[in-house]
Scaffold this motif. Structure first.
Motif, short mmCIF file in Angstrom:
data_model
loop_
_atom_site.label_atom_id
_atom_site.label_comp_id
_atom_site.label_asym_id
_atom_site.label_seq_id
_atom_site.Cartn_x
_atom_site.Cartn_y
_atom_site.Cartn_z
N ARG A 2 -2.40 58.89 -29.80
CA ARG A 2 -1.48 59.81 -30.48
C ARG A 2 -0.36 60.26 -29.55
O ARG A 2 -0.59 60.57 -28.38
CB ARG A 2 -2.23 61.02 -31.01
N LYS A 100 1.72 56.92 -38.81
CA LYS A 100 1.03 55.81 -38.16
C LYS A 100 2.02 54.66 -38.01
O LYS A 100 2.65 54.25 -38.99
CB LYS A 100 -0.18 55.36 -38.97
N GLU A 110 -0.38 56.89 -33.53
CA GLU A 110 -0.16 58.06 -34.36
C GLU A 110 0.94 58.92 -33.73
O GLU A 110 1.08 58.97 -32.51
CB GLU A 110 -1.45 58.86 -34.49
#
Length: 203
Positions: A2, A100, A110
């Motif tokens: 992420r 995403k 992400e």
């Protein structure tokens, strides 16, 4: 993995965006500290074929390949939280805070924000809410841009920069749009308009 911002494209605008985002760290701004940024680039920036003679602040006869490397080094020098991946993005899905980003190699990243900066030759990334139109400022036919709100926002959390945003195909114009996108994102995090200026330390 992420990230706070994933930048699709590592040319003039994408790297200028990354540099500006990186420069927000280490200033005591709690809202900026620890943010992570990713640049996904397929190595096809037009700067790879450029010889710069009229870019302000850039030495005359600078090769675009050399400038790209210096820009990447500058981003990394400003923050250890800037990552680079060589890959091609094929799909962007989701919304602000939960994007995403899918790549050709099968990786998925992400992100809270996504910046599209992949150039104006074509746009083949599957991405909801994106309208691709002819680029009116291109000196050559067949070039494209993504419609935005006039301040580079396509929709919440999704920005476009560089030639894909419809700016003129000059290094400084493209880089400037990437800087503005970064400032827009930083201002959203801060909850107020933000600019980043540095001054020499006094003796």
């Amino acid at each position: 993995m992420r990230y706070d911002v994933v930048i699709v494209g590592g040319g003039a605008s994408g790297l200028a965006c990354a540099i500006t985002l990186a420069s927000s760290q280490g200033r005591g701004w709690e809202w900026a500290e620890g943010r992570k940024f990713l640049v996904i680039d397929n190595g096809k920036s037009d700067l790879n074929r450029a010889l710069l003679k009229n870019a302000p602040g850039v030495p005359v006869e600078t090769l675009g390949t050399e400038l790209l490397e210096k820009l990447r080094e500058q981003a990394k020098a400003l923050s250890e939280n800037v990552d680079f991946v060589e890959d091609t993005v094929v799909k962007v899905e989701g919304e602000k805070g939960s994007f995403k980003v899918h790549t050709q190699s099968g990786n998925v990243y992400e992100a809270e924000y996504v910046v599209l900066a992949s150039g104006f030759h074509k746009f083949e990334i599957e991405c909801e809410g994106v309208e691709v139109v002819d680029n009116p400022k291109s000196p050559k036919p067949g070039r494209v841009m993504i419609k935005h709100d006039g301040d580079y926002k396509v929709r919440e959390g999704l920005y476009v920069a560089g030639l894909l945003a419809g700016v003129s195909s000059m290094f400084t114009a493209a880089a400037g749009s990437g800087v503005q996108v970064a400032i827009n994102i930083l201002s959203e995090w801060a909850g107020k308009p933000i600019v980043i200026h540095d001054v020499p330390k006094k003796d």
